[in-house]
Scaffold this motif. Structure first.
Motif, mmCIF file in Angstrom:
data_model
loop_
_atom_site.group_PDB
_atom_site.id
_atom_site.type_symbol
_atom_site.label_atom_id
_atom_site.label_comp_id
_atom_site.label_asym_id
_atom_site.label_seq_id
_atom_site.Cartn_x
_atom_site.Cartn_y
_atom_site.Cartn_z
ATOM 1 N N ASN A 263 0.837 -1.200 0.000
ATOM 2 C CA ASN A 263 0.000 0.000 0.000
ATOM 3 C C ASN A 263 0.869 1.245 0.000
ATOM 4 O O ASN A 263 1.933 1.274 0.641
ATOM 5 C CB ASN A 263 -0.933 0.018 1.213
ATOM 6 C CG ASN A 263 -1.886 -1.161 1.214
ATOM 7 O OD1 ASN A 263 -2.428 -1.526 0.180
ATOM 8 N ND2 ASN A 263 -2.085 -1.757 2.381
ATOM 9 N N THR A 264 0.407 2.280 -0.705
ATOM 10 C CA THR A 264 1.190 3.503 -0.862
ATOM 11 C C THR A 264 0.304 4.729 -0.739
ATOM 12 O O THR A 264 -0.825 4.736 -1.227
ATOM 13 C CB THR A 264 1.881 3.522 -2.244
ATOM 14 O OG1 THR A 264 2.682 2.364 -2.402
ATOM 15 C CG2 THR A 264 2.765 4.748 -2.385
ATOM 16 N N THR A 265 0.829 5.761 -0.099
ATOM 17 C CA THR A 265 0.216 7.087 -0.098
ATOM 18 C C THR A 265 1.332 8.100 -0.307
ATOM 19 O O THR A 265 2.512 7.795 -0.084
ATOM 20 C CB THR A 265 -0.507 7.390 1.227
ATOM 21 O OG1 THR A 265 0.451 7.316 2.311
ATOM 22 C CG2 THR A 265 -1.626 6.402 1.489
ATOM 23 N N THR B 48 9.403 4.953 4.155
ATOM 24 C CA THR B 48 9.242 6.235 3.466
ATOM 25 C C THR B 48 10.232 6.278 2.320
ATOM 26 O O THR B 48 11.406 5.919 2.461
ATOM 27 C CB THR B 48 9.488 7.418 4.413
ATOM 28 O OG1 THR B 48 10.810 7.321 4.980
ATOM 29 C CG2 THR B 48 8.475 7.418 5.534
ATOM 30 N N LEU C 95 6.721 9.324 -0.785
ATOM 31 C CA LEU C 95 5.738 8.273 -0.566
ATOM 32 C C LEU C 95 5.916 7.594 0.783
ATOM 33 O O LEU C 95 7.032 7.516 1.310
ATOM 34 C CB LEU C 95 5.851 7.196 -1.659
ATOM 35 C CG LEU C 95 5.744 7.656 -3.115
ATOM 36 C CD1 LEU C 95 6.013 6.494 -4.045
ATOM 37 C CD2 LEU C 95 4.379 8.272 -3.382
ATOM 38 N N GLU D 191 6.902 -0.815 7.123
ATOM 39 C CA GLU D 191 6.480 0.567 6.931
ATOM 40 C C GLU D 191 7.710 1.357 6.510
ATOM 41 O O GLU D 191 8.725 1.331 7.200
ATOM 42 C CB GLU D 191 5.882 1.160 8.204
ATOM 43 C CG GLU D 191 4.570 0.518 8.633
ATOM 44 C CD GLU D 191 3.968 1.192 9.847
ATOM 45 O OE1 GLU D 191 4.588 2.162 10.336
ATOM 46 O OE2 GLU D 191 2.895 0.762 10.306
ATOM 47 N N VAL E 221 5.125 3.846 2.192
ATOM 48 C CA VAL E 221 4.846 2.505 1.668
ATOM 49 C C VAL E 221 4.692 1.538 2.834
ATOM 50 O O VAL E 221 5.508 1.542 3.766
ATOM 51 C CB VAL E 221 5.978 2.025 0.740
ATOM 52 C CG1 VAL E 221 5.654 0.641 0.177
ATOM 53 C CG2 VAL E 221 6.203 3.021 -0.385
ATOM 54 N N THR E 222 3.652 0.731 2.796
ATOM 55 C CA THR E 222 3.448 -0.278 3.833
ATOM 56 C C THR E 222 3.206 -1.637 3.188
ATOM 57 O O THR E 222 2.546 -1.738 2.153
ATOM 58 C CB THR E 222 2.244 0.069 4.728
ATOM 59 O OG1 THR E 222 1.054 0.101 3.938
ATOM 60 C CG2 THR E 222 2.439 1.410 5.404
#
Length: 569
Positions: free
Chosen positions: A330-332, A384, A346, A382, A348-349
């Motif tokens: 998953n990315t935000t 970055t 970003l 988790e 990233v998890t």
């Protein structure tokens, strides 16, 4: 009572008169001949194409029906568009002022033939780029004479409803093969645009089958200002049909791929938002970079909620998730410089990842021979990611890796690790990291540097209240021979050899055990200093208290050789 009866009678008479007047006006203003004389020159002048109209029928309430409409290619021979029936519905009241206002156009069973030629031009390119040469006044085909103008219908097109039913579109592409063009078809095409206006929202619906696969689009568009909001669905599109167009960009050979899409598209010319899911199934792919690890019957799902800010060349990722054969990421965050210098920012998890399940999910040839290690357990990540894409090594800024009983079989032992690994730049450290080796338990603290260089340096300290040393030093595979003789005397045959290993690692640290067991001896206050360098493992110091006395030894293991030998001095 008689008064109301008279009023009602008058109203009825007026309505009947109105209907009769409308019928008369419709028959006077709208005749098949006048429709053809009005619409045909208008269409030919705007399209600059030869057009044929079939039989025309007029009805007060159903409107104008044209049975058979054909628009030809630029050469006037091949058919570009044909339709069985065109319905033009007009408003009734404008007839009273001698005008015909068309407010609905309905095309039934149209057939459209689109061709892309070898030079990349389409058979409708002339419609998009009309000639600058205007018709000469002396040309008999140009304009209309006064008599025609008198006989033509005072026509206004204020179309608010546009409907297309049971359409069929054929696309022929000659660009890749002029002799045998590629053919694609859109069938069962339904288009509905109702309530068309320049200021409000225009509902739009499109339903069709693309090469036999279902495609639908529902939503609305606004013209002033321009904005769209649509829901798009695509089911089981066979992407192999487009393989000829992808050969130059695909990083390998595609044998199979189906695409499913469910998405909303909304925005303006400055911002476009996408939200939904995209899935690829039945993936059969041989990557050039992994010739020994083909993708077979793989699945990839993508869930997204993103916003493109076009004037800023930025992609805002509210949510972007990947699911490859149950491996989820998953990315935000944000991606900037889309058309210039690409940069990432970003988070990233990787949620709880079952290692055995993940190994089964990836091609067997990608991981090499990991079957003998039998890795297991789970981990989550988790991280970055930030920086410019041209500096890929520095993109990973930080990461937290949670290990839950991560284990593998090595040298006859099966160590398992639980705890956290913390990464910052090219450095990594541990927090609450514990080792389990059979009945043994130990706490580990380590600090690693230069993770992205050719040689990693590690300092790792191990401590335990109680530990069995023999399994740690010897193992149960029978691949090591332990002796207190000189190195030259160590020639004993081993039943199973391991190695050699080439480990790009320089590690050192201390092992402390409050109570250790060595060959049924109880050892108190055990301490050992170790170092791994150039594939040589050394115990520089191994001290302890045993049976009222003390000992001091060291050991050396050459991991670069086929069989391991430990020398205790």
């Amino acid at each position: 009572m008689k008064k109301w009866t008279k009023i009602f009678s008058v109203v009825v008479i007026l309505l009947v008169a109105l209907v009769v007047a409308l019928v008369v006006l419709a028959n006077v203003l709208i005749t098949p001949e006048r429709v053809k004389e009005t619409l045909l020159p208008l269409a030919e002048e705007n399209l600059n194409r030869k057009i044929d109209l079939g039989n025309i029928e007029i009805s007060l309430f159903s409107g104008i029906e044209i049975h058979g409409l054909t628009v030809y290619e630029e050469d006037g021979n091949d058919v570009f568009v044909s339709t069985d029936l065109v319905r033009l519905k007009y408003q009734l009241l404008p007839l009273l002022v001698m005008k015909v206002v068309i407010d609905e156009v309905r095309l039934e069973r149209p057939s459209i033939r689109v061709v892309r030629f070898k030079d990349g031009q389409f058979n409708f390119s002339d419609l998009l780029n009309p000639s600058d040469n205007e018709s000469s006044p002396s040309d008999p085909s140009a304009g209309s004479n006064p008599s025609n103008e008198q006989d033509s219908i005072p026509l206004s097109l204020l179309v608010s409803n546009l409907l297309l039913q049971d359409g069929h579109l054929t696309f022929l592409d000659h660009t890749l093969n002029d002799e045998a063009p590629y053919r694609y078809e859109i069938s069962s095409l339904q288009i509905a645009a109702k309530g068309i206006s320049s200021t409000g929202e225009i509902p739009l619906s499109v339903q069709c089958q693309f090469n036999g696969d279902q495609l639908s689009l529902d939503g609305h568009v606004s013209l002033l200002p321009l904005a769209v909001n649509f829901k798009v669905e695509l089911q089981d599109l066979d992407a192999v049909a487009f393989k000829p167009y992808l050969q130059d960009v695909l990083p390998g050979e595609m044998g199979g791929l189906k695409v499913n899409l469910e998405s909303t598209v909304s925005g303006t010319p400055d911002e476009i938002g996408l939200k939904g899911s995209l899935s690829f199934t039945d993936i059969d792919f041989l990557l050039d970079a992994m010739p020994d690890a083909p993708l077979e019957n793989a699945q990839l799902g993508i869930g997204y909620d993103v916003l493109f800010v076009l004037n800023q060349e930025t992609l805002h990722i509210r949510q972007l998730g990947f699911d490859y054969n149950t491996i989820k990421v998953n990315t935000t965050g944000k991606v900037s410089g889309l058309l210039s210098a690409l940069a990432l920012d970003l988070a990233v998890t990787v949620p709880e990842l079952q290692i055995r399940q993940a190994i089964d999910a990836v091609p067997s040839g990608l991981l090499g021979d990991v079957g003998s290690l039998d890795p297991a357990g789970s981990l989550s990540i988790e991280a970055t990611v930030s920086g410019n894409m041209d500096e890929a090594k520095g993109l990973l800024k930080s990461a937290t890796i949670d290990l839950e009983d991560v284990q593998a079989t090595v040298g006859g032992q099966r160590p398992a690790f639980s705890g956290q690994l913390l990464l910052a730049g090219d450095k990594m450290s541990s927090e609450g990291l514990q080792l389990r080796l059979g009945d043994n338990h130990a706490d580990i603290y380590f600090d690693a540097n230069h993770l992205f260089s050719d040689l990693i340096t590690v300092t790792a300290d191990i401590s335990s209240e109680r530990f069995l040393l023999e399994p740690l030093l010897v193992g149960s595979a029978g691949s090591m021979v332990v002796t207190d003789q000189s190195e030259e005397d160590v020639e004993e045959e081993v039943s199973e050899e391991v190695g050699p290993f080439d480990i790009p690692l320089h590690a050192k640290g201390t092992i402390t055990v409050t109570e250790a067991l060595w060959k049924e001896l109880v050892i108190n206050d055990f301490i050992a200093q170790y170092e791994l360098k150039d594939n040589i493992f050394k115990l520089a110091q191994m001290d302890g208290q045993v049976a009222g006395g003390s000992f001091n030894n060291n050991a050396r293991v050459d991991l670069g050789k086929r069989a391991w030998h430990i020398l205790l001095i």
